[in-house]
Design a protein around this motif. Structure first.
Motif, PDB file in Angstrom:
ATOM      1  N   LEU A  39      -1.062   3.697  -6.502  1.00 16.37           N
ATOM      2  CA  LEU A  39      -1.848   3.763  -8.115  1.00 16.37           C
ATOM      3  C   LEU A  39      -3.311   3.211  -7.655  1.00 16.37           C
ATOM      4  CD1 LEU A  39      -2.107   5.881 -10.482  1.00 16.37           C
ATOM      5  CD2 LEU A  39      -0.610   4.174 -11.611  1.00 16.37           C
ATOM      6  N   ALA A  40      -3.241   2.010  -7.497  1.00 14.08           N
ATOM      7  CA  ALA A  40      -4.478   1.215  -7.737  1.00 14.08           C
ATOM      8  C   ALA A  40      -5.197   1.942  -6.244  1.00 14.08           C
ATOM      9  CB  ALA A  40      -3.883  -0.441  -6.756  1.00 14.08           C
ATOM     10  N   ALA A  41      -4.945   1.910  -5.448  1.00 11.83           N
ATOM     11  CA  ALA A  41      -6.015   2.602  -4.360  1.00 11.83           C
ATOM     12  C   ALA A  41      -6.501   3.684  -5.010  1.00 11.83           C
ATOM     13  CB  ALA A  41      -4.696   2.664  -2.588  1.00 11.83           C
ATOM     14  N   ALA A  42      -5.938   4.920  -5.075  1.00 16.93           N
ATOM     15  CA  ALA A  42      -6.063   5.848  -5.657  1.00 16.93           C
ATOM     16  C   ALA A  42      -6.786   5.944  -7.364  1.00 16.93           C
ATOM     17  CB  ALA A  42      -4.776   6.360  -6.441  1.00 16.93           C
ATOM     18  N   ARG A  43      -6.999   4.535  -8.285  1.00 18.90           N
ATOM     19  CA  ARG A  43      -7.851   4.651  -9.355  1.00 18.90           C
ATOM     20  C   ARG A  43      -9.220   3.886  -8.499  1.00 18.90           C
ATOM     21  NH1 ARG A  43      -3.210   1.928 -13.557  1.00 18.90           N
ATOM     22  NH2 ARG A  43      -3.196   4.117 -14.461  1.00 18.90           N
ATOM     23  N   SER A  44      -8.940   3.206  -7.623  1.00 22.91           N
ATOM     24  CA  SER A  44     -10.439   2.516  -6.858  1.00 22.91           C
ATOM     25  C   SER A  44     -10.833   2.915  -5.425  1.00 22.91           C
ATOM     26  CB  SER A  44      -9.951   1.522  -6.644  1.00 22.91           C
ATOM     27  OG  SER A  44      -8.803   0.887  -6.057  1.00 22.91           O
ATOM     28  N   ILE A  45     -10.465   3.898  -4.667  1.00 22.67           N
ATOM     29  CA  ILE A  45     -11.047   4.356  -3.411  1.00 22.67           C
ATOM     30  C   ILE A  45     -12.346   4.872  -4.298  1.00 22.67           C
ATOM     31  CG2 ILE A  45     -10.385   6.779  -3.909  1.00 22.67           C
ATOM     32  CD1 ILE A  45      -9.651   6.351  -1.143  1.00 22.67           C
ATOM     33  N   PRO A  46     -13.575   3.933  -3.202  1.00 24.98           N
ATOM     34  CA  PRO A  46     -14.318   4.903  -3.337  1.00 24.98           C
ATOM     35  C   PRO A  46     -14.593   6.299  -3.303  1.00 24.98           C
ATOM     36  CG  PRO A  46     -15.084   3.526  -1.783  1.00 24.98           C
ATOM     37  CD  PRO A  46     -13.802   3.458  -1.703  1.00 24.98           C
ATOM     38  N   THR A  62       0.711   2.270  10.861  1.00 24.55           N
ATOM     39  CA  THR A  62      -0.320   1.614  12.195  1.00 24.55           C
ATOM     40  C   THR A  62      -1.583   0.507  11.232  1.00 24.55           C
ATOM     41  OG1 THR A  62      -1.245   3.305  11.299  1.00 24.55           O
ATOM     42  CG2 THR A  62      -0.254   4.033  12.797  1.00 24.55           C
ATOM     43  N   HIS A  63      -1.290   0.925   9.750  1.00 22.47           N
ATOM     44  CA  HIS A  63      -2.142   0.053   9.168  1.00 22.47           C
ATOM     45  C   HIS A  63      -1.652  -0.625   7.957  1.00 22.47           C
ATOM     46  CE1 HIS A  63      -5.291   2.769  11.341  1.00 22.47           C
ATOM     47  NE2 HIS A  63      -5.771   1.742  11.618  1.00 22.47           N
ATOM     48  N   PHE A  64      -2.006  -1.864   8.124  1.00 23.99           N
ATOM     49  CA  PHE A  64      -1.215  -3.366   6.868  1.00 23.99           C
ATOM     50  C   PHE A  64      -2.280  -3.700   6.442  1.00 23.99           C
ATOM     51  CE2 PHE A  64       1.692  -6.602   6.128  1.00 23.99           C
ATOM     52  CZ  PHE A  64       2.548  -6.193   5.257  1.00 23.99           C
ATOM     53  N   VAL A  65      -2.188  -3.416   5.034  1.00 25.51           N
ATOM     54  CA  VAL A  65      -3.111  -4.177   3.922  1.00 25.51           C
ATOM     55  C   VAL A  65      -2.097  -5.528   3.201  1.00 25.51           C
ATOM     56  CG1 VAL A  65      -4.732  -4.416   2.202  1.00 25.51           C
ATOM     57  CG2 VAL A  65      -5.007  -2.101   3.306  1.00 25.51           C
ATOM     58  N   THR A  66      -2.336  -6.058   2.944  1.00 24.11           N
ATOM     59  CA  THR A  66      -1.558  -7.348   2.352  1.00 24.11           C
ATOM     60  C   THR A  66      -2.269  -8.620   2.051  1.00 24.11           C
ATOM     61  OG1 THR A  66       0.429  -8.494   2.323  1.00 24.11           O
ATOM     62  CG2 THR A  66      -0.317  -9.076   3.735  1.00 24.11           C
ATOM     63  N   CYS A  75      -0.538   1.344   4.943  1.00 24.13           N
ATOM     64  CA  CYS A  75       0.660   0.330   4.116  1.00 24.13           C
ATOM     65  C   CYS A  75       0.360  -0.894   3.355  1.00 24.13           C
ATOM     66  CB  CYS A  75       1.948   0.056   5.433  1.00 24.13           C
ATOM     67  SG  CYS A  75       2.693  -0.402   4.164  1.00 24.13           S
ATOM     68  N   ALA A  76       0.393  -0.444   1.933  1.00 29.25           N
ATOM     69  CA  ALA A  76      -0.055  -1.459   1.501  1.00 29.25           C
ATOM     70  C   ALA A  76       1.197  -2.197   0.844  1.00 29.25           C
ATOM     71  CB  ALA A  76      -0.871  -1.183   0.022  1.00 29.25           C
ATOM     72  N   ALA A  77       1.351  -3.664   0.753  1.00 31.66           N
ATOM     73  CA  ALA A  77       2.426  -4.099   0.439  1.00 31.66           C
ATOM     74  C   ALA A  77       2.348  -5.665   0.155  1.00 31.66           C
ATOM     75  CB  ALA A  77       3.649  -3.543   0.865  1.00 31.66           C
ATOM     76  N   ARG A 116      -4.837  -5.519  -6.490  1.00 30.53           N
ATOM     77  CA  ARG A 116      -6.152  -6.062  -5.282  1.00 30.53           C
ATOM     78  C   ARG A 116      -5.726  -5.276  -3.795  1.00 30.53           C
ATOM     79  NH1 ARG A 116      -5.858 -11.215  -4.775  1.00 30.53           N
ATOM     80  NH2 ARG A 116      -8.310 -11.171  -4.012  1.00 30.53           N
ATOM     81  N   ILE A 117      -4.046  -5.404  -3.740  1.00 28.87           N
ATOM     82  CA  ILE A 117      -4.109  -4.783  -2.413  1.00 28.87           C
ATOM     83  C   ILE A 117      -4.251  -3.396  -2.263  1.00 28.87           C
ATOM     84  CG2 ILE A 117      -2.215  -4.229  -0.855  1.00 28.87           C
ATOM     85  CD1 ILE A 117      -0.661  -7.104  -2.060  1.00 28.87           C
ATOM     86  N   GLY A 118      -3.673  -2.600  -2.916  1.00 27.56           N
ATOM     87  CA  GLY A 118      -3.954  -1.426  -3.544  1.00 27.56           C
ATOM     88  C   GLY A 118      -5.689  -1.115  -3.471  1.00 27.56           C
ATOM     89  N   GLU A 119      -6.613  -2.324  -3.748  1.00 30.20           N
ATOM     90  CA  GLU A 119      -8.044  -1.679  -3.954  1.00 30.20           C
ATOM     91  C   GLU A 119      -8.127  -1.832  -2.134  1.00 30.20           C
ATOM     92  OE1 GLU A 119      -9.500  -4.516  -6.809  1.00 30.20           O
ATOM     93  OE2 GLU A 119      -9.150  -3.292  -8.018  1.00 30.20           O
ATOM     94  N   ALA A 120      -8.230  -2.985  -1.709  1.00 25.91           N
ATOM     95  CA  ALA A 120      -8.415  -2.808  -0.710  1.00 25.91           C
ATOM     96  C   ALA A 120      -8.002  -1.949   0.652  1.00 25.91           C
ATOM     97  CB  ALA A 120      -7.924  -4.219   0.350  1.00 25.91           C
ATOM     98  N   ALA A 121      -6.479  -1.038  -0.057  1.00 31.50           N
ATOM     99  CA  ALA A 121      -5.962   0.064   1.083  1.00 31.50           C
ATOM    100  C   ALA A 121      -7.038   1.012   0.720  1.00 31.50           C
ATOM    101  CB  ALA A 121      -4.534   0.014   0.423  1.00 31.50           C
ATOM    102  N   GLY A 122      -7.363   0.671  -0.426  1.00 32.11           N
ATOM    103  CA  GLY A 122      -8.301   2.250  -0.569  1.00 32.11           C
ATOM    104  C   GLY A 122      -9.209   2.186  -0.045  1.00 32.11           C
ATOM    105  N   ARG A 123     -10.315   1.580  -0.071  1.00 33.71           N
ATOM    106  CA  ARG A 123     -11.518   0.798   1.344  1.00 33.71           C
ATOM    107  C   ARG A 123     -11.530   0.875   2.638  1.00 33.71           C
ATOM    108  NH1 ARG A 123     -11.314  -3.820  -2.734  1.00 33.71           N
ATOM    109  NH2 ARG A 123     -11.180  -4.879  -0.885  1.00 33.71           N
ATOM    110  N   LEU A 124     -10.059   0.435   2.837  1.00 30.43           N
ATOM    111  CA  LEU A 124      -9.543   1.056   4.028  1.00 30.43           C
ATOM    112  C   LEU A 124      -9.563   2.334   3.976  1.00 30.43           C
ATOM    113  CD1 LEU A 124      -9.001  -0.369   6.966  1.00 30.43           C
ATOM    114  CD2 LEU A 124      -6.445  -0.332   6.240  1.00 30.43           C
ATOM    115  N   LEU A 125      -9.298   2.858   4.049  1.00 36.60           N
ATOM    116  CA  LEU A 125      -8.555   4.755   3.974  1.00 36.60           C
ATOM    117  C   LEU A 125      -9.650   5.538   3.463  1.00 36.60           C
ATOM    118  CD1 LEU A 125      -7.294   7.496   4.271  1.00 36.60           C
ATOM    119  CD2 LEU A 125      -6.553   6.938   1.034  1.00 36.60           C
ATOM    120  N   ALA A 126     -10.821   4.634   2.651  1.00 38.49           N
ATOM    121  CA  ALA A 126     -12.334   6.020   2.460  1.00 38.49           C
ATOM    122  C   ALA A 126     -12.930   5.580   3.744  1.00 38.49           C
ATOM    123  CB  ALA A 126     -13.307   5.212   1.361  1.00 38.49           C
ATOM    124  N   SER A 127     -13.027   4.103   4.228  1.00 41.26           N
ATOM    125  CA  SER A 127     -13.703   4.159   5.974  1.00 41.26           C
ATOM    126  C   SER A 127     -13.323   4.980   6.903  1.00 41.26           C
ATOM    127  CB  SER A 127     -13.488   2.438   6.102  1.00 41.26           C
ATOM    128  OG  SER A 127     -11.870   2.077   6.538  1.00 41.26           O
TER     129      SER A 127
END
Length: 327
Positions: A136-143, A313-317, A292-294, A108-119
Motif C-alpha cells: 500500500l505504501a508503494a502504491a501511494r508513493s510510486i512516482p 528476484t528483487h528485495f527491498v528492506t 518483494c518489500a518486507a 519507508r520500505i514501501g516507498e523505496a519499493a515503489g521507486r524501484l518498481l517505477a524505475s
C-alpha cells in the motif's frame, strides 16, 4: 588554493586567458567541473583546450589535494549489504534503506519499493499487485508516469473483508491510478466456502480472462507476512483465529499473497488451498521480475523463508532486517 608549479609547463598553448580568481588552470578546471558541474566536454570548450587536457587537470587536482572526494560510509555500507543479500539469496537486485524510526519502517520500505518498481517499468507492461502495508505504501508513493505508456495493473488475489487499508483491490486501483494504467481488479473473494465452488468460479469467462492477464504479468510487487494474531493476514479476516493457530502449530510460518509457506520457504498445504482465489506460489515464481518489500523483527522468520524459497528476484528492506538476514 595553492598553485601547482608544474602545471603551467604542460598547459596547451590554446588555453583561454586564466580568470583572475584562479591561480592555475587546474584550479579553474576543478571549479568548472566540481562546483559549476559542467561535464568534461563543456569544461574543455570554456577553457579552449582538449578533453584530454581537462582529464589531466582533474587528475592533478585530486593528486595535489586541491579536490578531496568524501565518501558517505553509511551509503556504501548499505550498498555492500545489498550485494551480500544478492549473493546469499540469489537475488538480481536489492535495496537497503537506512534505519530510522522502526515504527515507520513499513511505509519507508514501501516507498523505496515503489521507486524501484517505477524505475523498471517499460511501456506495455502488465504489473501484478499484492496487498499489505508495504505494498500500500508503494502504491501511494510510486512516482506518477505518463498515461501513454499502455500499462496494465492486475490484482493478484481475491478480495477480503479486511479494512480498506489492506484490501487487494484498493492497492491495485491506487497503483493503477499513480501509473496511469488500466486497472484489472479480481472480481471474487479471496476465500470461497468450498472447493467445488472455487472450481466452478474458476470456469467463469470473466475470471478465466482475468487469470490469463495475471499469468501474463512481467513484473509483480508483493510482501512477505507473518501469520500471528496481530498480522495483516489475521486482521484481514480471511481465516478464523482457531484455524490459523492450528496451521501455525503444524508448521506454517509465513504468507505470500495469501499462500502459506513453511520454515524452508516451501508451499505449506492447508485446507484453504482449494478454496483460495489468487495466484499460486508456482505461478508467482514464473513471473520474470518479482519485487518483494518486507522488513521488521516480527516477520524475520517469514522473510528468511520467503527469500530462501526463491520467490523474489528483487528485495527491498531496512538495514536492521538486512543485517539479521545475513547472520
Amino acid at each position: 588554493m595553492n598553485a601547482n608549479a608544474d602545471i603551467d609547463v604542460v598547459r596547451p598553448s590554446g588555453l583561454s586567458a586564466l580568470p583572475p580568481e584562479f591561480d592555475s588552470a587546474v584550479a579553474w578546471a576543478a571549479w568548472l567541473y566540481y562546483v559549476d558541474q559542467l561535464n568534461q566536454s563543456d569544461v574543455a570548450k570554456v577553457m579552449n583546450v582538449s578533453r584530454a587536457s581537462v582529464v589531466h587537470y582533474l587528475q592533478e587536482a585530486r593528486e595535489s589535494g586541491l579536490v578531496a572526494v568524501q565518501v558517505d560510509h553509511d551509503a556504501f555500507a548499505r550498498t555492500l549489504t545489498s550485494r551480500r543479500l544478492m549473493e546469499k539469496y540469489g537475488l538480481r537486485g536489492a535495496a537497503v534503506i537506512p534505519d530510522l524510526d522502526p515504527n515507520d519502517a513499513d511505509r519507508r520500505i514501501g516507498e523505496a519499493a515503489g521507486r524501484l518498481l517505477a524505475s523498471m517499468v517499460d511501456p506495455g507492461d502488465t504489473i501484478g499487485v499484492a496487498w499489505g502495508k508495504t505494498v500500500l505504501a508503494a502504491a501511494r508513493s510510486i512516482p506518477r508516469l505518463r498515461h501513454d505508456r499502455n500499462l496494465t495493473v492486475v490484482q493478484l488475489s481475491g478480495s477480503s473483508i479486511g479494512t480498506s487499508d489492506f484490501s487487494p483491490e484498493f492497492c491495485t486501483s491506487l497503483m493503477a491510478n499513480r501509473l496511469g494504467a488500466r486497472c484489472i481488479n479480481l472480481l471474487a473473494p479471496a476465500i470461497v466456502s468450498t472447493d467445488e465452488l472455487h472450481d466452478e468460479l474458476m470456469q467463469e469467462p470473466m475470471l478465466v480472462n482475468q487469470f490469463r492477464m495475471i499469468r501474463a504479468a512481467g513484473k509483480v510487487i508483493f510482501g512477505i507476512g507473518d501469520i500471528g494474531p496481530e498480522s495483516t493476514y489475521a486482521r484481514a479476516g480471511i481465516s478464523d483465529a482457531a484455524a490459523l493457530a492450528g496451521m501455525i502449530e503444524q508448521g506454517a510460518l509465513g504468507v505470500i499473497i495469501g499462500r502459506f509457506i513453511d520454515a524452508q520457504g516451501a508451499p505449506f498445504a492447508t485446507p484453504l488451498d482449494g478454496r483460495t482465489v489468487g495466484i499460486t506460489l508456482d505461478e508467482l515464481k514464473a513471473v520474470p521480475v518479482r519485487i518483494c518489500a518486507a522488513g521488521g523483527a516480527r516477520k524475520m522468520g517469514a522473510i528468511r523463508a520467503g527469500l530462501g524459497g526463491g520467490y523474489a528476484t528483487h528485495f527491498v528492506t531496512d538495514m536492521a532486517t538486512a543485517n539479521i538476514l545475513l547472520e
